[in-house]
Design a protein around this motif. Structure first.
Motif, PDB file in Angstrom:
ATOM      1  N   THR A  22      -5.752  -3.853  -5.195  1.00 29.77           N
ATOM      2  CA  THR A  22      -6.501  -3.052  -3.655  1.00 29.77           C
ATOM      3  C   THR A  22      -5.810  -2.148  -3.707  1.00 29.77           C
ATOM      4  OG1 THR A  22      -7.936  -4.590  -3.525  1.00 29.77           O
ATOM      5  CG2 THR A  22      -7.777  -3.306  -1.686  1.00 29.77           C
ATOM      6  N   ALA A  23      -3.834  -1.810  -3.325  1.00 33.76           N
ATOM      7  CA  ALA A  23      -3.765  -1.231  -2.970  1.00 33.76           C
ATOM      8  C   ALA A  23      -3.660  -0.205  -3.932  1.00 33.76           C
ATOM      9  CB  ALA A  23      -2.111  -1.623  -2.490  1.00 33.76           C
ATOM     10  N   LEU A  24      -4.137  -0.849  -5.081  1.00 32.05           N
ATOM     11  CA  LEU A  24      -4.032   0.743  -6.290  1.00 32.05           C
ATOM     12  C   LEU A  24      -5.100   1.219  -6.602  1.00 32.05           C
ATOM     13  CD1 LEU A  24      -1.825  -1.199  -9.130  1.00 32.05           C
ATOM     14  CD2 LEU A  24      -0.568   0.837  -7.879  1.00 32.05           C
ATOM     15  N   LEU A  25      -5.589   0.432  -5.993  1.00 31.14           N
ATOM     16  CA  LEU A  25      -7.508   1.117  -6.499  1.00 31.14           C
ATOM     17  C   LEU A  25      -7.568   2.388  -5.369  1.00 31.14           C
ATOM     18  CD1 LEU A  25      -9.520  -1.991  -7.361  1.00 31.14           C
ATOM     19  CD2 LEU A  25      -9.130  -0.289  -8.764  1.00 31.14           C
ATOM     20  N   ASP A  26      -6.711   1.787  -4.267  1.00 33.20           N
ATOM     21  CA  ASP A  26      -7.004   2.457  -2.753  1.00 33.20           C
ATOM     22  C   ASP A  26      -6.336   3.971  -3.020  1.00 33.20           C
ATOM     23  OD1 ASP A  26      -9.218   1.253  -1.986  1.00 33.20           O
ATOM     24  OD2 ASP A  26      -8.137   0.342  -0.208  1.00 33.20           O
ATOM     25  N   ALA A  51      -2.495   0.419 -14.175  1.00 35.32           N
ATOM     26  CA  ALA A  51      -3.660   1.191 -13.938  1.00 35.32           C
ATOM     27  C   ALA A  51      -3.089   3.068 -14.551  1.00 35.32           C
ATOM     28  CB  ALA A  51      -2.933   0.566 -12.527  1.00 35.32           C
ATOM     29  N   ARG A  52      -4.166   3.341 -14.494  1.00 40.85           N
ATOM     30  CA  ARG A  52      -4.599   4.860 -14.917  1.00 40.85           C
ATOM     31  C   ARG A  52      -4.325   5.771 -13.895  1.00 40.85           C
ATOM     32  NH1 ARG A  52      -3.216   7.074 -19.245  1.00 40.85           N
ATOM     33  NH2 ARG A  52      -3.730   4.614 -20.450  1.00 40.85           N
ATOM     34  N   ARG A  53      -3.766   7.005 -13.158  1.00 40.82           N
ATOM     35  CA  ARG A  53      -4.029   7.710 -12.095  1.00 40.82           C
ATOM     36  C   ARG A  53      -5.474   8.211 -12.612  1.00 40.82           C
ATOM     37  NH1 ARG A  53      -0.803  12.388 -10.169  1.00 40.82           N
ATOM     38  NH2 ARG A  53      -2.494  13.559  -8.107  1.00 40.82           N
ATOM     39  N   ARG A 113       0.912  -1.434  -0.715  1.00 39.02           N
ATOM     40  CA  ARG A 113      -0.118  -0.029   0.172  1.00 39.02           C
ATOM     41  C   ARG A 113       1.022   1.131   0.239  1.00 39.02           C
ATOM     42  NH1 ARG A 113      -5.486  -1.063   1.083  1.00 39.02           N
ATOM     43  NH2 ARG A 113      -5.431   0.769   1.285  1.00 39.02           N
ATOM     44  N   ARG A 114       1.648   1.429   0.958  1.00 38.67           N
ATOM     45  CA  ARG A 114       2.912   1.861   1.015  1.00 38.67           C
ATOM     46  C   ARG A 114       3.253   2.667  -0.790  1.00 38.67           C
ATOM     47  NH1 ARG A 114       7.945   2.821   4.374  1.00 38.67           N
ATOM     48  NH2 ARG A 114       8.758   5.019   3.728  1.00 38.67           N
ATOM     49  N   TRP A 115       4.038   1.550  -1.218  1.00 36.58           N
ATOM     50  CA  TRP A 115       4.759   1.497  -2.858  1.00 36.58           C
ATOM     51  C   TRP A 115       3.289   2.309  -3.687  1.00 36.58           C
ATOM     52  CZ3 TRP A 115       1.967  -1.315  -6.996  1.00 36.58           C
ATOM     53  CH2 TRP A 115       2.325  -1.164  -8.298  1.00 36.58           C
ATOM     54  N   LEU A 165      -2.110 -10.939  -5.181  1.00 37.88           N
ATOM     55  CA  LEU A 165      -2.805 -10.262  -6.362  1.00 37.88           C
ATOM     56  C   LEU A 165      -4.015  -9.047  -6.417  1.00 37.88           C
ATOM     57  CD1 LEU A 165      -2.056 -10.477  -9.743  1.00 37.88           C
ATOM     58  CD2 LEU A 165      -3.307 -11.870  -9.632  1.00 37.88           C
ATOM     59  N   GLY A 166      -4.820  -9.972  -5.444  1.00 38.63           N
ATOM     60  CA  GLY A 166      -5.750  -9.123  -4.727  1.00 38.63           C
ATOM     61  C   GLY A 166      -5.291  -7.485  -4.133  1.00 38.63           C
TER      62      GLY A 166
END
Length: 275
Positions: A219-223, A271-273, A137-139, A214-215
């Motif tokens: 999820t970290a990227l989505l959040d 993934a796109r910001r 999540r930090r990454w 993987l989840g």
């Protein structure tokens, strides 16, 4: 866990010269062929798309072969790594090939501070990077901070299922032995070698690593404010992850010799910001 950076950096510093000299990184090919690209970048060329003119941050870039490859594809590329010895090899490669690439020495978590926030069109992370970080999540927050609105992340990484497996048993059985999900405590390894062909011997043999499901990565990227645009799992990896059980294909990738469809070894994610 507080000293994992120091421990891992010593390991990477010691191996940088051996990696640059190994045929697996193909530094000689970069010097003799101006169009040569690393096998890792070539594997995903169709998925990567046109990067001409993009500002690209390559995180955990090691000796810079993927970084120089992105430059050869037309990107304005900056590589970041915490290993000074690795970056010495990367800078030498860039100089010898005439690649105008910037390399910055810093911990990946400090990337937004040293490289600049909202600065990049593309953040690229190649194979074998996330396992050295204790908190995905930090990454993901670092990636979001680096990207401009609408910018994208491109990640190819070892599959967390592969990282759960013990060495193949004599009967060929693949046994799940290690955590799939991120755990607070690291996996501590003590191994004398490295993942490339080399006759070098090493003194710094201990590493600390973590797996990330993987989840958990998605999820970290989505959040963090990114939207998933691609997720492809592959039955191959660019290194011999299970010695004795793998065969190499014509493209330099390794697959299980017996029924390779049983195991996802790597994945490619984009993934796109959000704007």
């Amino acid at each position: 866990m507080t000293d994992y950076v120091t421990i891992n950096r010593a390991n990477w510093d010691e191996r940088a010269a051996a990696h640059a000299a190994s045929p697996d990184y193909a530094v000689d090919r970069f010097l003799t062929d101006p169009g040569y690209l690393s096998e890792v970048v070539r594997f995903d060329l169709d998925r990567l798309g046109d990067v001409t003119g993009l500002d690209v941050a390559h995180l955990q870039c090691h000796i810079g072969t993927d970084t120089v490859s992105l430059h050869r594809l037309g990107a304005r590329t900056t590589g970041l790594d915490f290993s000074g010895a690795s970056l010495a090899q990367a800078r030498a490669l860039a100089e010898r090939t005439g690649a105008a690439v910037d390399f910055v020495e810093a911990d990946v978590h400090d990337a937004p501070t040293v490289l600049g926030r909202n600065r990049f069109d593309l953040v690229y992370t190649g194979i074998g990077a996330l396992c050295w970080l204790p908190n995905v999540r930090r990454w993901a927050g670092v990636v979001a901070d680096l990207l401009r609105p609408g910018g994208r992340l491109f990640l190819r990484e070892g599959h967390p299922m592969l990282s759960t497996l013990d060495d193949p048993r004599p009967d060929g059985t693949l046994a799940v032995e290690y955590p799939y999900f991120e755990r607070p405590e690291p996996l501590v390894w003590d191994g004398p070698g490295t993942y490339v062909q080399t006759e070098a011997t090493f003194q710094h043999t201990v590493t600390h690593s973590w797996n990330h499901g993987l989840g958990e990565v998605v999820t970290a990227l989505l959040d963090a404010g990114l939207d998933l645009t691609m997720l492809v799992e592959h039955d191959s990896a660019p290194w011999d992850a299970l010695p004795g059980a793998m065969v190499r294909d014509a493209h330099g990738e390794w697959r299980l010799a017996d029924r390779p469809w049983r195991l996802a070894q790597t994945y490619t994610l984009q993934a796109r910001r959000r704007d």
